[in-house]
Each structure stands twice: as structure tokens, then as C-alpha cells.
Design a protein around this motif. Structure first.
Motif, PDB file in Angstrom:
ATOM      1  N   ARG A 252      33.676  88.906   5.789  1.00 18.63           N
ATOM      2  CA  ARG A 252      33.688  88.380   4.629  1.00 18.63           C
ATOM      3  C   ARG A 252      32.558  88.498   3.439  1.00 18.63           C
ATOM      4  O   ARG A 252      32.938  88.837   2.053  1.00 18.63           O
ATOM      5  N   TYR A 253      31.331  88.894   4.132  1.00 22.98           N
ATOM      6  CA  TYR A 253      30.418  89.534   3.019  1.00 22.98           C
ATOM      7  C   TYR A 253      30.632  90.863   2.266  1.00 22.98           C
ATOM      8  O   TYR A 253      30.617  90.786   1.127  1.00 22.98           O
ATOM      9  N   GLN A 254      31.303  91.571   3.115  1.00 25.59           N
ATOM     10  CA  GLN A 254      31.719  92.804   2.519  1.00 25.59           C
ATOM     11  C   GLN A 254      32.748  92.577   1.421  1.00 25.59           C
ATOM     12  O   GLN A 254      32.741  93.220   0.369  1.00 25.59           O
ATOM     13  N   LEU A 256      33.462  89.888  -0.174  1.00 22.04           N
ATOM     14  CA  LEU A 256      32.902  88.927  -1.328  1.00 22.04           C
ATOM     15  C   LEU A 256      31.896  89.744  -2.404  1.00 22.04           C
ATOM     16  O   LEU A 256      31.645  89.005  -3.184  1.00 22.04           O
ATOM     17  N   SER A 257      31.174  90.601  -1.689  1.00 28.72           N
ATOM     18  CA  SER A 257      30.225  91.181  -2.505  1.00 28.72           C
ATOM     19  C   SER A 257      30.412  92.609  -2.958  1.00 28.72           C
ATOM     20  O   SER A 257      30.004  93.487  -3.320  1.00 28.72           O
ATOM     21  N   ILE A 278      40.464  89.785  -1.522  1.00 27.79           N
ATOM     22  CA  ILE A 278      39.742  88.943  -2.048  1.00 27.79           C
ATOM     23  C   ILE A 278      40.150  87.564  -2.394  1.00 27.79           C
ATOM     24  O   ILE A 278      39.361  86.638  -2.008  1.00 27.79           O
ATOM     25  N   MET A 281      40.505  85.568   1.009  1.00 31.10           N
ATOM     26  CA  MET A 281      39.152  85.265   1.506  1.00 31.10           C
ATOM     27  C   MET A 281      38.627  83.933   0.714  1.00 31.10           C
ATOM     28  O   MET A 281      37.855  83.204   1.530  1.00 31.10           O
ATOM     29  N   LYS A 282      39.438  83.407  -0.230  1.00 30.60           N
ATOM     30  CA  LYS A 282      38.977  82.382  -1.035  1.00 30.60           C
ATOM     31  C   LYS A 282      38.543  81.174  -0.077  1.00 30.60           C
ATOM     32  O   LYS A 282      37.578  80.433  -0.252  1.00 30.60           O
ATOM     33  N   ASP A 283      39.650  80.772   0.448  1.00 30.35           N
ATOM     34  CA  ASP A 283      39.733  79.537   1.146  1.00 30.35           C
ATOM     35  C   ASP A 283      39.687  79.645   2.912  1.00 30.35           C
ATOM     36  O   ASP A 283      40.233  78.662   3.335  1.00 30.35           O
ATOM     37  N   SER A 284      39.447  80.937   3.136  1.00 28.55           N
ATOM     38  CA  SER A 284      39.511  81.063   4.580  1.00 28.55           C
ATOM     39  C   SER A 284      38.156  80.633   5.418  1.00 28.55           C
ATOM     40  O   SER A 284      37.155  81.084   4.973  1.00 28.55           O
TER      41      SER A 284
END
Lengths: 401, 401
Positions: A252-254, A256-257, A278, A281-284
Motif C-alpha cells: 500500500r505504501y509503495q 500510494l507513494s 492505484i 487501493m483507494k478504499d481497500s
């Protein structure tokens, strides 16, 4: 000494695997069984439940004599490349045959299918391309293309194990048929089974389900006692059984960044998959819910998980292409029995590839990727970098008498 | 309406801050207090204990009327740039003065020091360079350089608050002295105090120590009740009080999965610091132990933490330089009271910079960096991407009556 080969993941080692090893020995009358085994990340695009060292120990206790690592680039690739890397290494290690598990137990079916398909390869490939352009995933397109060839349907190419078997045969032909294919009839248990059935054989998938749902005792009948003991120890002492959920915060970090163009650098992230990742990942709030959002008809679950693995491990297209330019360049020994050691001594001088027992003494690109991805794997187990590096660079091959 | 400005972090808001706001109002007789406040990441290179929204609420409840965000590029920078960004925004927001806290309470000392130092600026800078080349950190070198000037020692430039005061003065001069500097004498509590003392004022450092060591009740006397309530709620309901340790797994992953040259792309990672970072991560099991290993005489703790922030947030040298080419381009309103709203209406037409209340309607580079770093911050609180984006893009300014 005569050696036969098997291609394995042992995630984890269970009674079906034990049976396969015993039968391989019976059928071939080999003195030594060589297992080419995936490292910490697997073909379905998943982290292995247990590290390669623990799984090597299981392999040796279960009947293998020599465990060779299938490099990350092959271990996490689609069936043709996975099969090619595996058979290439078995041949390089001196095996004169290999035994794979199948529903039919008759290698003729695989040989015939291969001959039929390869005689019409250009038609077959054209059908595959067409079905892919219609939005089918690769395995679905391959199965449909095979149907179109109107051949006597002896092999169902929509089943993962059959696809692998087919690819093993193709790889052995490509390598000049020096290494002879054999198949062992699988005992019950479908690859996709998710529940534990009767008898003493269950799929690794069903066993993993039981292990993660805290029902580890329920799985006891389906595995040798050494597997059960190792699993139980890991689960209780360190909570160190790995699955995707443990790596979800890092993925997630990877995601989102990173910008879409940064993600697109990674292997298997293409055709706008970076944007879907991307978005998904928004609402997971878990890896599973992320995958549900990411899934489309176009890509198989496996294909998407592999792309996630390469993002997690930051494996770029460039690095992967460079490594895959040539076949595996070394034989990395993860472990051996006394028999395995004797076998290696007997063939050492005639081996085509260098033997690697201590990674720190070698400088192969593939080993660097192994070290890099092992560092990421170690974070799931909260190992420090030092521990992780020691494990990867300085662990001597596992020895089992 | 007359406005005065303050530059704050409120990490968290305590009685000393309350006193400072009241005194600023008394001294200037201003109708409106404008607070320029750092967002989610702070000048010492740390994530803020609470999000900018919670801290904005504290600021408004504590006496500020208008809270303007100090952009990441300034908020996480060394004292000269931090001060320049802050004073620039206060002036752009129409404040005709600003009040900073100091030990002396006498702004003359700061003005004199600034005049003396700037009259000998070339000598001063040369000394600084020399001491840096001898291996001293910037603040240590600056203090030693100041000593060498042999001036009447009225201001101890080795103290963080004095350095900031000095830089505020310098910034206001650079901006043409339209905005008048004033200072408020601080009540007890040293910046570096780590334990709670007598009286009702303690340093934010000591308060954070208490909050994280589960002694939150012990800190109750040192902060207004609204701060205590917000802290308690966050701590109990979500465990959402942030510190570096919460981001340690992500920083570790980032460091261990990057090559030195990838790390060197990030802002403030230079002179081989990338290698030291990777090395220091080897045997560390916490952010603190990592920092202990990373620390050298050459870099201050703060400087190193800032480099870590930029790695965590993946802020590249290139992005940072582009944003810093020009002064802040907008005034982002994080919150206001009724008075603040009236003030804004009265000055709206004469403001030099556009007012931003909803980020999604604007396209400034600085705001993109805010969004990017806010996504990373939100992961410490386990917010989903959707929640984090909503918070950053769609949160309306906090309104307090």
C-alpha cells in the motif's frame, strides 16, 4: 549415480508431495532426487508461507536429496518460463529424467498433445492472440485456442497442472530431449481444493487455509509430522507464517507513494495496470479486498498477484529483462542429504554451471535479485536487515542425514 | 481590522502556547491573530503527533483566528527557509506585525544581533564554511562563527529558539520590513526539557514524552482541557497519535528496497548519507536505534530526521528545488474563527496571493506535495487512500466560533 528431478514449491510440504517423491524414486530407480524449488516468492505471485530454508528442510526430510533454488525471475513467471528455468536447471544438475504430477499419470498424453500443438503452432499462436485481443486472459485464450485446433481432446489445457506438464515437455524438447519426462499419477486432491477432504491427501491450498484460520490441528492428518512441527513452531513462536496480508501495508505504501509512471517501471505493470492498482487501493483495507477491486476478465488473479510482487520487490522491467536474456547461470544449492552430497561429488567436474553454496562468494545478477527480494521477504517476519542478510548471504546449505 | 502573526507547530497545543497567543494580542492590540502552522510534518523532521486538522482546531480554540498552512517544503526545512516561508505568508496574509517567543522578551537584542552579523556577513559566512569543513553541524558551526566575530554576546545562537528568532528578523528585513517583529518573553520551560516540571507550563517535548509513555494524565495540568480531550480521544479510540516509530516499518522497507543511487535522489540525502542510512538500518529494530546508529558529529539529529522524512515521503531533490524556486504561491486556510472570517472578508481584495480553502480546486505544485505527503501520513493512522484523499482534498477549513 543416477538422478531424477522434480519441480516443487512445497508451500507447505504435505502427504501428496511425499507420495510424489517416493513414486518418482520407485519409477525411475534413481539414486538421488534433485528438487528444483522456488525461493521466497512463488508462481501464483505469493510470498511463501515459510522461508526457503524451512521449506528446504521439509524437502530433505521428505525424500529429496538435493535442493536447487529456482531463481526469482523464473519462480514468479508464467508457466512457459517457470517450466523452462526448472527443466534447464535439472538438466544442468545432471538429472537424466524428471517426474511431474498429473491427473492422467500417462506421459504419452502430454507428448502427443505437445506434438499436435507444435505441428500447428502458428495457427495455435494466432488463435491465442485473437482471444487475448478479445479480452481473455492468457490461460483462457490458450485453452480456447487449443479447442479451435479441433484435435482429439486428450488434455484439458485450462488446468494449471496440465499447463505446467505441457510446458515441462516443451522445455525438455527445446533443450534437446536429453532429460526424459515422466509423470506420476496424482492421488485425489484437486489443485484448487480449498477444504480438507477425506483420506490423508489434501491440496496445499486447503492446508494453507486451515493453517491461517487457526485450525492448524485439523490439517495434521494431511502432512508428515515434521511439516506439522515446523508449521506449529513458526506459528506459535514468531507468528512468522507469511501471506500477502503481512505485506499489505508495504505494498500500500509503495502504491500510494509512487506516481503511475514510477509504477510502470516495474515488471508486468503495463497497459495502464498502474492506474488500476492505484485506484483499487483507494478504499481497500486488506490485500484481499484490494485484489477483488483490481481483478478484471483481462488478467488472471495469478497474473495480477505477480505484478503486485514485482511492485513490492521493486523489480524493474529493465532488471528482469537483463536477467532473462540468458538462461540461469548457476546452480544454487539450498540443501542436501548425505546422498545429495555424494551425488554432487560424483558429478561436480562434469557440471555445466558453477555450484553456489555461499552467495557472498558470487556475483551473479540473479543472486543479487535473490538478495534484494529476500530483504523484502524478511520484513514480513520482522527480521532486521542484518539477520536477513546473514540468512541470505551466509546460510550454508541445509544438511539432513 | 489589524492582524498580528505567529509561527507555530502546536505539537500539541499547551499552556505556553495559550499564554503566547494572549500576550501577542495584548501587546499588539490586534483584532485578529493569524497563525502560520506546519502541516503533518515538522521542522525537527518528525511527523506531527496529530493531523493538521486536529491541531488547527486546537489553535482556534486556543486563541488564533486564522490558521494558514506552512507548506511541506518550508515546514520541514532548516531555520532560514522555515522562517522565510512563515514570515512571507504572514505578510501576504496582511499581518502588520508578528510575535515570536524568546527567552529575553526584548526584540532589540535580536535586531542588534542581526545588524551586527549582517554588517560582517562575509566574515561570518566564511567562518561557518570553515567550521563545517572541520566536521561541525550547521548550527554548531553558526554558533562558533558568531563567537569568532567577537561581538558583545547578547544572543546565544546555539539555542534553537534564538536561531529561529534571528531568522525571523532576517526574513522580515529581506521582505522590506513591512511586517514588524515583536517578541514575547517565554515563561519557564526550556525547549529541550523532557520532563514535566512545576507550575502549569512544560515544553511540548516533555508533554509528548508523557503522552507516549502512557502517562497522559500526568500532563493534564500543562495544557488546556480541549488539548487533553483531543489527545485522550485519539489515543484511546484509534491509537492514532503519530510518531516516527509508527512509520518505522515503512521507512525501513523504503531504505531496504532502494539502491544507494535511488536514495540519493531524495532531498537532503547527500555526501554518502544514503550509504550510512542503509548501513544504520542493518541491525536496528526501531526508529530510535536506527537514528542512534546514523548520528555523527557532522549532522544534527534534526537534519538527519529531515532526510528520513524526505525518504519516507519520496520527496526528490528535483521536486523540492522546483517548488523552492519561487516563494509560496498561495495562502491555504486550514481553519478560522468568526473573527478570522470577518478579517478575510475585509482584506480579500487586497491580498497578493490566492486564498485556497478547497485543495481540489487548485493546481499548485506545493499543494500536490501536500497531498502526496498527507497520503503517507495517513498510513500511520491506517486511513484508507480514499479517506486520506477526502481529508486532504475535501476537508473544508475548520470553523470555530
Amino acid at each position: 549415480m543416477r538422478a531424477t528431478g522434480v519441480v516443487v514449491e512445497y508451500n507447505p510440504f504435505h502427504n501428496g508431495h511425499y507420495y510424489h517423491l517416493q513414486e518418482s524414486k520407485n519409477v525411475t530407480q534413481a539414486d538421488c532426487i534433485i528438487a528444483v524449488m522456488s525461493g521466497n516468492f512463488l508462481q501464483r505471485g505469493e510470498p511463501a508461507l515459510l522461508s526457503k530454508w524451512k521449506r528446504t528442510k521439509m524437502a530433505l526430510l521428505g525424500g529429496a536429496d538435493l535442493v536447487i533454488e529456482l531463481p526469482y525471475a523464473y519462480a514468479t513467471s508464467h508457466a512457459p518460463r517457470f517450466a523452462f528455468g526448472s527443466i534447464y536447471l535439472l538438466q544442468a544438475a545432471g538429472a537424466d529424467s524428471f517426474c511431474f504430477g498429473s491427473e492422467s499419470g500417462d506421459v504419452t498424453v502430454f507428448n502427443e498433445t505437445h506434438e499436435l500443438v507444435s505441428s500447428q503452432d502458428h495457427v495455435y499462436q494466432a488463435y491465442i492472440s485473437e482471444f487475448i485481443s478479445q479480452g481473455f486472459s492468457y490461460p483462457a485464450a490458450a485453452a480456447k485456442a487449443y479447442e479451435q485446433l479441433n484435435m482429439p481432446l486428450t488434455l484439458d489445457l485450462s488446468k494449471p497442472n496440465n499447463i505446467l506438464g505441457f510446458e515441462y515437455i516443451r522445455a525438455s524438447r527445446e533443450l534437446g530431449s536429453v532429460i526424459k519426462p515422466l509423470t506420476i499419477k496424482r492421488k485425489n486432491a484437486d489443485y484448487h481444493d480449498v477444504v480438507l477432504g477425506k483420506g490423508d491427501i489434501a491440496s496445499a491450498t486447503a492446508i494453507r487455509e486451515a493453517v491461517f484460520s487457526h485450525d492448524i490441528e485439523k490439517a495434521i492428518n494431511y502432512m508428515p509430522s515434521f511439516t506439522f512441527d515446523i508449521l506449529k513452531e513458526e506459528k506459535e513462536d514468531k507468528g512468522a507464517l507469511m501471506n500477502w496480508e503481512r505485506f499489505y501495508p508495504l505494498l500500500r505504501y509503495q502504491l500510494l507513494s509512487s506516481s503511475p509512471s514510477e509504477l510502470n517501471r516495474f515488471y508486468e505493470v503495463e497497459e495502464g495496470l498502474e492506474n488500476r492498482m492505484i485506484e483499487a487501493m483507494k478504499d481497500s483495507d486488506s490485500f484481499h479486498s484490494f485484489m477483488i477491486r483490481l481483478k478484471t476478465k483481462r488478467y488472471t488473479w495469478t497474473r495480477l498477484q505477480r505484478a503486485c510482487l514485482h511492485v513490492l520487490n521493486k523489480v524493474s522491467k529493465e532488471d528482469m529483462h537483463r536477467i532473462l536474456e540468458s538462461p540461469p547461470a548457476y546452480l544454487r544449492v539450498l540443501g542436501m542429504t548425505e546422498t545429495g552430497r555424494e551425488y554432487l561429488s560424483s558429478v561436480k567436474k562434469s557440471l555445466e554451471l558453477p555450484l553456489v553454496t555461499t552467495v557472498s562468494k558470487h556475483d551473479f545478477e540473479g543472486l543479487k535479485m535473490e538478495a534484494k527480494t529476500s530483504l523484502v521477504y524478511a520484513q514480513g517476519a520482522s527480521l532486521s536487515r542484518l539477520e536477513a542478510e546473514k540468512e541470505e548471504y551466509n546460510t550454508p546449505p541445509v544438511m539432513v542425514k
